[in-house]
Design a protein around this motif. Structure first.
Motif, PDB file in Angstrom:
ATOM      1  N   GLY A  14      60.612 -60.513  77.733  1.00  0.00           N
ATOM      2  CA  GLY A  14      60.848 -61.138  76.426  1.00  0.00           C
ATOM      3  C   GLY A  14      61.868 -60.385  75.600  1.00  0.00           C
ATOM      4  N   LYS A  15      62.500 -59.363  76.187  1.00  0.00           N
ATOM      5  CA  LYS A  15      63.360 -58.504  75.365  1.00  0.00           C
ATOM      6  C   LYS A  15      64.600 -59.208  74.831  1.00  0.00           C
ATOM      7  N   SER A  16      65.186 -60.143  75.610  1.00  0.00           N
ATOM      8  CA  SER A  16      66.383 -60.833  75.093  1.00  0.00           C
ATOM      9  C   SER A  16      66.032 -61.695  73.881  1.00  0.00           C
ATOM     10  N   GLY A  32      73.580 -58.682  75.128  1.00  0.00           N
ATOM     11  CA  GLY A  32      72.658 -58.746  76.266  1.00  0.00           C
ATOM     12  C   GLY A  32      73.366 -58.213  77.500  1.00  0.00           C
ATOM     13  N   THR A  33      72.989 -57.011  77.941  1.00  0.00           N
ATOM     14  CA  THR A  33      73.736 -56.411  79.056  1.00  0.00           C
ATOM     15  C   THR A  33      73.301 -56.966  80.419  1.00  0.00           C
ATOM     16  N   GLY A  34      72.112 -57.576  80.490  1.00  0.00           N
ATOM     17  CA  GLY A  34      71.693 -58.202  81.748  1.00  0.00           C
ATOM     18  C   GLY A  34      72.712 -59.252  82.178  1.00  0.00           C
ATOM     19  N   ASN A  35      73.251 -59.998  81.201  1.00  0.00           N
ATOM     20  CA  ASN A  35      74.246 -61.025  81.535  1.00  0.00           C
ATOM     21  C   ASN A  35      75.533 -60.427  82.087  1.00  0.00           C
ATOM     22  N   MET A  36      75.839 -59.185  81.706  1.00  0.00           N
ATOM     23  CA  MET A  36      77.043 -58.543  82.258  1.00  0.00           C
ATOM     24  C   MET A  36      76.840 -58.260  83.753  1.00  0.00           C
ATOM     25  N   TYR A  37      75.663 -57.725  84.108  1.00  0.00           N
ATOM     26  CA  TYR A  37      75.376 -57.484  85.531  1.00  0.00           C
ATOM     27  C   TYR A  37      75.267 -58.811  86.282  1.00  0.00           C
ATOM     28  N   ARG A  38      74.746 -59.837  85.619  1.00  0.00           N
ATOM     29  CA  ARG A  38      74.675 -61.160  86.246  1.00  0.00           C
ATOM     30  C   ARG A  38      76.091 -61.716  86.485  1.00  0.00           C
ATOM     31  N   ALA A  39      76.999 -61.492  85.533  1.00  0.00           N
ATOM     32  CA  ALA A  39      78.377 -61.989  85.692  1.00  0.00           C
ATOM     33  C   ALA A  39      79.053 -61.326  86.899  1.00  0.00           C
ATOM     34  N   VAL A  98      71.035 -59.808  91.795  1.00  0.00           N
ATOM     35  CA  VAL A  98      71.555 -58.997  90.685  1.00  0.00           C
ATOM     36  C   VAL A  98      71.100 -57.540  90.741  1.00  0.00           C
ATOM     37  N   SER A  99      69.868 -57.271  91.156  1.00  0.00           N
ATOM     38  CA  SER A  99      69.430 -55.869  91.204  1.00  0.00           C
ATOM     39  C   SER A  99      70.183 -55.081  92.275  1.00  0.00           C
ATOM     40  N   LEU A 100      70.620 -55.790  93.333  1.00  0.00           N
ATOM     41  CA  LEU A 100      71.375 -55.119  94.402  1.00  0.00           C
ATOM     42  C   LEU A 100      72.762 -54.720  93.898  1.00  0.00           C
ATOM     43  N   VAL A 101      73.387 -55.622  93.139  1.00  0.00           N
ATOM     44  CA  VAL A 101      74.727 -55.325  92.611  1.00  0.00           C
ATOM     45  C   VAL A 101      74.629 -54.262  91.505  1.00  0.00           C
ATOM     46  N   ALA A 102      73.563 -54.351  90.686  1.00  0.00           N
ATOM     47  CA  ALA A 102      73.422 -53.431  89.543  1.00  0.00           C
ATOM     48  C   ALA A 102      73.095 -52.006  89.972  1.00  0.00           C
ATOM     49  N   ARG A 103      72.707 -51.806  91.234  1.00  0.00           N
ATOM     50  CA  ARG A 103      72.386 -50.437  91.643  1.00  0.00           C
ATOM     51  C   ARG A 103      73.617 -49.689  92.156  1.00  0.00           C
ATOM     52  N   VAL A 107      79.749 -50.049  89.745  1.00  0.00           N
ATOM     53  CA  VAL A 107      79.558 -51.227  88.885  1.00  0.00           C
ATOM     54  C   VAL A 107      79.005 -50.767  87.541  1.00  0.00           C
ATOM     55  N   ARG A 108      78.022 -49.865  87.595  1.00  0.00           N
ATOM     56  CA  ARG A 108      77.398 -49.382  86.357  1.00  0.00           C
ATOM     57  C   ARG A 108      78.412 -48.619  85.501  1.00  0.00           C
ATOM     58  N   ALA A 109      79.226 -47.772  86.143  1.00  0.00           N
ATOM     59  CA  ALA A 109      80.198 -46.974  85.379  1.00  0.00           C
ATOM     60  C   ALA A 109      81.145 -47.892  84.613  1.00  0.00           C
ATOM     61  N   MET A 126      71.517 -53.856  71.254  1.00  0.00           N
ATOM     62  CA  MET A 126      71.903 -53.990  72.665  1.00  0.00           C
ATOM     63  C   MET A 126      70.655 -53.888  73.537  1.00  0.00           C
ATOM     64  N   GLU A 127      70.468 -54.895  74.403  1.00  0.00           N
ATOM     65  CA  GLU A 127      69.279 -54.869  75.274  1.00  0.00           C
ATOM     66  C   GLU A 127      69.670 -54.701  76.734  1.00  0.00           C
ATOM     67  N   GLY A 128      68.762 -54.061  77.512  1.00  0.00           N
ATOM     68  CA  GLY A 128      69.027 -53.876  78.936  1.00  0.00           C
ATOM     69  C   GLY A 128      67.959 -53.052  79.609  1.00  0.00           C
ATOM     70  N   ARG A 129      68.396 -52.154  80.512  1.00  0.00           N
ATOM     71  CA  ARG A 129      67.460 -51.302  81.245  1.00  0.00           C
ATOM     72  C   ARG A 129      67.690 -49.820  80.943  1.00  0.00           C
ATOM     73  N   ASP A 130      68.934 -49.481  80.564  1.00  0.00           N
ATOM     74  CA  ASP A 130      69.332 -48.066  80.438  1.00  0.00           C
ATOM     75  C   ASP A 130      70.048 -47.811  79.114  1.00  0.00           C
ATOM     76  N   ILE A 131      69.814 -48.678  78.135  1.00  0.00           N
ATOM     77  CA  ILE A 131      70.603 -48.562  76.899  1.00  0.00           C
ATOM     78  C   ILE A 131      70.184 -47.319  76.097  1.00  0.00           C
ATOM     79  N   GLY A 132      68.868 -47.113  75.949  1.00  0.00           N
ATOM     80  CA  GLY A 132      68.407 -45.938  75.206  1.00  0.00           C
ATOM     81  C   GLY A 132      68.459 -44.654  76.018  1.00  0.00           C
ATOM     82  N   ARG A 155      56.064 -66.774  82.336  1.00  0.00           N
ATOM     83  CA  ARG A 155      57.266 -67.142  81.562  1.00  0.00           C
ATOM     84  C   ARG A 155      58.374 -67.657  82.482  1.00  0.00           C
ATOM     85  N   ARG A 156      58.581 -66.958  83.595  1.00  0.00           N
ATOM     86  CA  ARG A 156      59.633 -67.398  84.521  1.00  0.00           C
ATOM     87  C   ARG A 156      59.295 -68.776  85.105  1.00  0.00           C
ATOM     88  N   ARG A 157      58.008 -68.964  85.448  1.00  0.00           N
ATOM     89  CA  ARG A 157      57.609 -70.272  86.003  1.00  0.00           C
ATOM     90  C   ARG A 157      57.893 -71.368  84.980  1.00  0.00           C
TER      91      ARG A 157
HETATM   92  O1   DC Z   1      67.707 -58.529  81.805  1.00  0.00           O
HETATM   93  P1   DC Z   1      68.074 -59.323  83.044  1.00  0.00           P
HETATM   94  O2   DC Z   1      66.861 -59.750  83.833  1.00  0.00           O
HETATM   95  O3   DC Z   1      68.988 -60.463  82.756  1.00  0.00           O
HETATM   96  O4   DC Z   1      68.882 -58.291  83.968  1.00  0.00           O
HETATM   97  C1   DC Z   1      69.350 -58.660  85.232  1.00  0.00           C
HETATM   98  C2   DC Z   1      69.482 -57.431  86.115  1.00  0.00           C
HETATM   99  O5   DC Z   1      70.568 -56.631  85.683  1.00  0.00           O
HETATM  100  C3   DC Z   1      68.285 -56.514  86.195  1.00  0.00           C
HETATM  101  O6   DC Z   1      67.400 -56.866  87.240  1.00  0.00           O
HETATM  102  C4   DC Z   1      68.880 -55.155  86.420  1.00  0.00           C
HETATM  103  C5   DC Z   1      70.276 -55.265  85.862  1.00  0.00           C
HETATM  104  N1   DC Z   1      70.468 -54.566  84.584  1.00  0.00           N
HETATM  105  C6   DC Z   1      70.714 -53.225  84.650  1.00  0.00           C
HETATM  106  O7   DC Z   1      70.663 -52.644  85.732  1.00  0.00           O
HETATM  107  N2   DC Z   1      71.014 -52.530  83.519  1.00  0.00           N
HETATM  108  C7   DC Z   1      71.043 -53.137  82.333  1.00  0.00           C
HETATM  109  N3   DC Z   1      71.357 -52.431  81.227  1.00  0.00           N
HETATM  110  C8   DC Z   1      70.766 -54.532  82.235  1.00  0.00           C
HETATM  111  C9   DC Z   1      70.451 -55.213  83.398  1.00  0.00           C
END
Ligand code: DC
Length: 213
Positions: A14-16, A32-39, A98-103, A107-109, A126-132, A155-157
């Motif tokens: 629910g973070k977004s 929303g940084t998740g959308n950047m990794y999705r892009a 997306v998790s495979l590309v985001a690791r 890509v992260r740099a 700013m929302e994501g996984r590693d922002i703070g 929620r996803r269903r």
């Molecule tokens: O928030 P989301 O579900 O849209 O994020 C999609 C994927 O992007 C998530 O599974 C991991 C990656 N992600 C990340 O590694 N770092 C972030 N700051 C945001 C998302």
């Protein structure tokens, strides 16, 4: 430096939705940084690259042009000149890869540099996984949003999406490069049993307690 409110948490927590409303209430730009990794994942799949092949992903990076235009108080994602739609960003294929590309560290740099440069826009939520923990670790305003696995899956269903949340969380938490963690100093807010509006109020109260003027 303008304030950056960092909001991290697992998939479908629910973070977004919460972060977007907090940004509106506080007059900040929402990112929303998740959308950047999705892009970037969309670009990888669109080029026919195997998301399990990090070397091929890294080789493709120079050919990817990426911008974050701002409208309606939030950043959007433009990839190779194409404004990606929510359907493209949230397709089952992107959810699965997306998790495979985001690791991939390269890509992260690249995306972390883009995320830091957005401070030129002024105050941000700013929302994501590693922002703070990685992108803005010195921010005094940090929130970690959580919800139970049952609530997140429901929620996803309800959104009609196929998304293996447990698998995505496992990869996001276990990757070597900036894994999902609860950042030091973050206030944890579990929204499993409250409405969106109540969660927004709790986040704003926590930010005030952290000293947000
Ligand atoms: O928030 P989301 O579900 O849209 O994020 C999609 C994927 O992007 C998530 O599974 C991991 C990656 N992600 C990340 O590694 N770092 C972030 N700051 C945001 C998302």
């Amino acid at each position: 430096m303008p304030p950056v409110i960092t909001i991290d948490g697992p998939a479908a927590s629910g973070k977004s939705s919460i972060a977007r409303r907090v940004a509106r209430r506080l007059g900040c730009t929402f990112v929303g940084t998740g959308n950047m990794y999705r892009a970037f994942t969309w670009a990888v799949l669109n080029r026919g690259i195997d998301p399990n092949d990090p070397a091929a992903i890294v080789a493709a990076l120079p050919s990817i042009t990426f911008e974050c235009p701002v409208s309606d108080g939030e950043t959007h994602v433009r990839l190779d000149g194409h404004d990606l739609t929510p359907d493209e960003l949230n397709s089952d294929a992107v959810n699965a890869a997306v998790s495979l590309v985001a690791r991939v560290p390269e890509v992260r740099a690249r995306l972390v540099a883009d995320q830091r440069s957005l401070i030129s826009l002024g105050p941000l939520v700013m929302e994501g996984r590693d922002i703070g923990s990685v992108v803005f670790p010195d921010s005094p305003f940090k929130i970690y949003i959580d919800a139970s696995e049952e609530v997140r899956a429901a929620r996803r269903r309800a959104q009609g999406q196929a998304d293996n949340l447990a698998e995505r969380d496992r990869i996001d938490k276990q990757r070597k490069s900036s894994p999902l963690v609860i950042p030091e100093g973050a206030t944890i807010i579990d929204n499993s049993a409250v409405t969106l509006e109540e969660a927004v109020e709790q986040v704003i109260a926590a930010l005030r307690a952290q000293g947000l003027p």
